[in-house]
Design an enzyme around this catalytic site. Structure first.
Site, PDB file in Angstrom:
ATOM      1  N   VAL A  82      41.219  38.821  40.902  1.00 29.18           N
ATOM      2  CA  VAL A  82      40.912  38.170  42.324  1.00 29.18           C
ATOM      3  C   VAL A  82      42.062  37.168  42.337  1.00 29.18           C
ATOM      4  O   VAL A  82      42.359  37.103  43.746  1.00 29.18           O
ATOM      5  CB  VAL A  82      39.594  37.586  42.392  1.00 29.18           C
ATOM      6  CG1 VAL A  82      39.356  36.266  41.631  1.00 29.18           C
ATOM      7  CG2 VAL A  82      39.269  37.200  43.987  1.00 29.18           C
ATOM      8  N   LYS A  83      42.673  36.661  41.350  1.00 31.13           N
ATOM      9  CA  LYS A  83      43.638  35.829  41.611  1.00 31.13           C
ATOM     10  C   LYS A  83      44.977  36.260  42.240  1.00 31.13           C
ATOM     11  O   LYS A  83      45.840  35.402  42.729  1.00 31.13           O
ATOM     12  CB  LYS A  83      44.309  35.255  40.301  1.00 31.13           C
ATOM     13  CG  LYS A  83      43.047  34.343  39.826  1.00 31.13           C
ATOM     14  CD  LYS A  83      42.385  33.342  40.434  1.00 31.13           C
ATOM     15  CE  LYS A  83      41.566  32.314  39.843  1.00 31.13           C
ATOM     16  NZ  LYS A  83      40.974  31.135  40.416  1.00 31.13           N
ATOM     17  N   ASP A  84      45.213  37.607  42.313  1.00 35.07           N
ATOM     18  CA  ASP A  84      46.334  38.135  43.139  1.00 35.07           C
ATOM     19  C   ASP A  84      46.289  37.784  44.347  1.00 35.07           C
ATOM     20  O   ASP A  84      47.465  37.585  45.034  1.00 35.07           O
ATOM     21  CB  ASP A  84      46.336  39.691  42.958  1.00 35.07           C
ATOM     22  CG  ASP A  84      46.799  40.335  41.742  1.00 35.07           C
ATOM     23  OD1 ASP A  84      46.985  39.463  40.827  1.00 35.07           O
ATOM     24  OD2 ASP A  84      46.440  41.514  41.596  1.00 35.07           O
TER      25      ASP A  84
END
Length: 323
Positions: A43-45
C-alpha cells in the site's frame, strides 16, 4: 497501443476481492482491498508517489537530491522505486526485526540501508527514526520523508485510496478495517469516508505491543516488541488522526500469522502478516455485524517479503507459533 509511461503510472486502482472460505454465511460479507498487487507489493506505493510529487512541487526535493527515510521496509521499497524512476539517491534506516528479503530488495533498487536495533526507546539516538533524522540533517540536499508525521501521507489516502474505495463500492459498505502503522491509511480513508457517509465505521486493528490502541483509549502507552511487520508503532504519529476512527482493537501475533497463512492457502491471496492481522479483526467485525452487511479490509503487502518469516514452518516453530 495501450501502455503506461513508467511504472509509477501503475500505482493505485487495486481490486476488491470477496472472501469465500474464511467467512461463514452467518457473518457479514468481507471484501479485501489487494494492495499487495501494487507495483512494489504494498500500500505504500500510494503515499510515496504522492509525497515525492508534492515535495518536488514545493521545491523541498530538487534534481540530484537524496531521499532519506526510516522504514519497516515497505515505504522504503516504494520510495526506492520512485527514486529509480526519477533519478534520486536514497538512504533508509530499518529496525533489525525486519526480514532479509526486505533488506535485499531495497539494495536491489540501489538504496543504501542502515540497520538499527529494534528494542530501544523512540527517543534513543539509535532508534531508526532518530538515525534517519540525523542522516538527513548531515546529508546535503536531503529530503526527509518523515512518513510518521507527514500530512501528505494522510492526503494521499484521502485523495486516492478513500476515493477509490468509494467509487468501487458506491459507498455500499458498513465498515473499513485497517491497521495503523504511521496511521496514514486509516486517517486518510477515514476522513474521506466520514465526509461521504458518517455511518460507515472506521476500525483499527493494532498489534499487541504497539501504542495506537492505548493512545486511542486514553491510556499511557507501553510499547513492546512484537513480530508482525508493517503494522503498529512504538512512537506517537502525527499522521494518525484518531478523530475519524470509531473503534480500535488489539490482535496478537499468533492469530495474525495463522490468518495470513489461511488467506494464502485457502483464498489464494499472497499477502503478509499485517494483512492477516487486519483480516482477523475484520472477521470479528463481520461476525458482530451479521448477514446483509459488508466489511472492507486492507491487504497491505505481499507475502514475498516474508518467505523466511511466517511462511517458514521452522521460523514459526522457533518463535513458538503453531503451524
Amino acid at each position: 497501443m495501450n501502455y503506461k509511461n513508467s511504472i509509477l503510472d501503475a500505482v493505485n486502482n487495486t481490486p476488491l476481492i470477496k472472501l469465500n472460505k474464511l467467512i461463514s454465511r452467518h457473518c457479514a460479507t468481507v471484501l479485501v482491498k489487494c494492495e499487495y498487487m501494487s507495483p512494489t507489493g504494498s500500500v505504500k506505493d500510494r503515499i510515496t508517489h504522492y509525497i515525492i510529487n508534492q515535495a518536488e512541487k514545493r521545491g523541498d526535493l530538487k534534481p540530484g537530491g537524496t531521499i532519506v527515510e526510516n522504514t519497516s521496509g515497505n515505504t522504503g521499497m516504494s520510495l526506492a522505486m520512485v527514486a529509480a524512476v526519477k533519478g534520486y539517491r536514497c538512504i533508509f534506516t530499518m529496525p533489525d526485526k525486519m526480514s532479509q528479503e526486505k533488506i535485499d530488495a531495497l539494495k536491489g533498487f540501489g538504496a543504501e540501508v542502515i540497520i538499527t536495533p529494534t528494542d530501544v526507546s523512540g527517543d534513543h539516538p539509535d532508534h531508526y527514526v532518530q538515525t534517519a533524522k540525523r542522516i538527513a540533517h548531515n546529508t546535503p540536499d536531503a529530503f526527509y520523508v518523515n512518513q510518521y508525521h507527514n500530512q501528505d501521507n494522510i492526503a494521499a489516502h484521502y485523495h486516492n485510496t478513500g476515493k477509490e474505495l468509494w467509487e468501487q463500492t458506491q459507498g455500499m459498505f458498513d465498515a473499513f478495517v485497517a491497521s495503523p502503522g504511521t496511521g496514514g491509511t486509516l486517517s486518510g480513508v477515514g476522513r474521506f469516508i466520514k465526509e461521504k457517509k458518517p455511518a460507515i465505521k472506521i476500525i483499527g486493528i493494532d498489534p499487541v505491543g504497539s501504542i495506537h490502541y492505548d493512545l486511542f483509549h486514553g491510556k499511557e502507552p507501553h510499547p513492546q516488541v512484537y513480530k508482525v511487520e508493517g503494522a503498529g508503532e512504538d512512537i506517537p504519529c502525527e499522521a494518525m488522526d484518531f478523530s475519524v476512527v470509531d473503534e480500535m482493537h488489539q490482535m496478537d501475533d499468533a492469530r495474525a500469522f495463522a490468518i495470513a497463512r489461511r488467506l494464502i492457502r485457502e483464498e489464494g491471496l499472497f499477502c503478509g502478516g499485517a494483512s492477516g492481522l487486519i483480516v482477523a479483526g475484520a472477521l470479528d467485525v463481520a461476525k458482530r455485524l451479521g448477514p446483509g452487511k459488508t466489511v472492507i479490509a486492507l491487504l497491505t503487502d505481499s507475502a514475498s517479503r516474508y518467505l523466511s518469516k511466517f511462511l517458514s514452518d521452522q521460523w514459526m516453530k522457533e518463535n513458538n507459533f503453531n503451524v
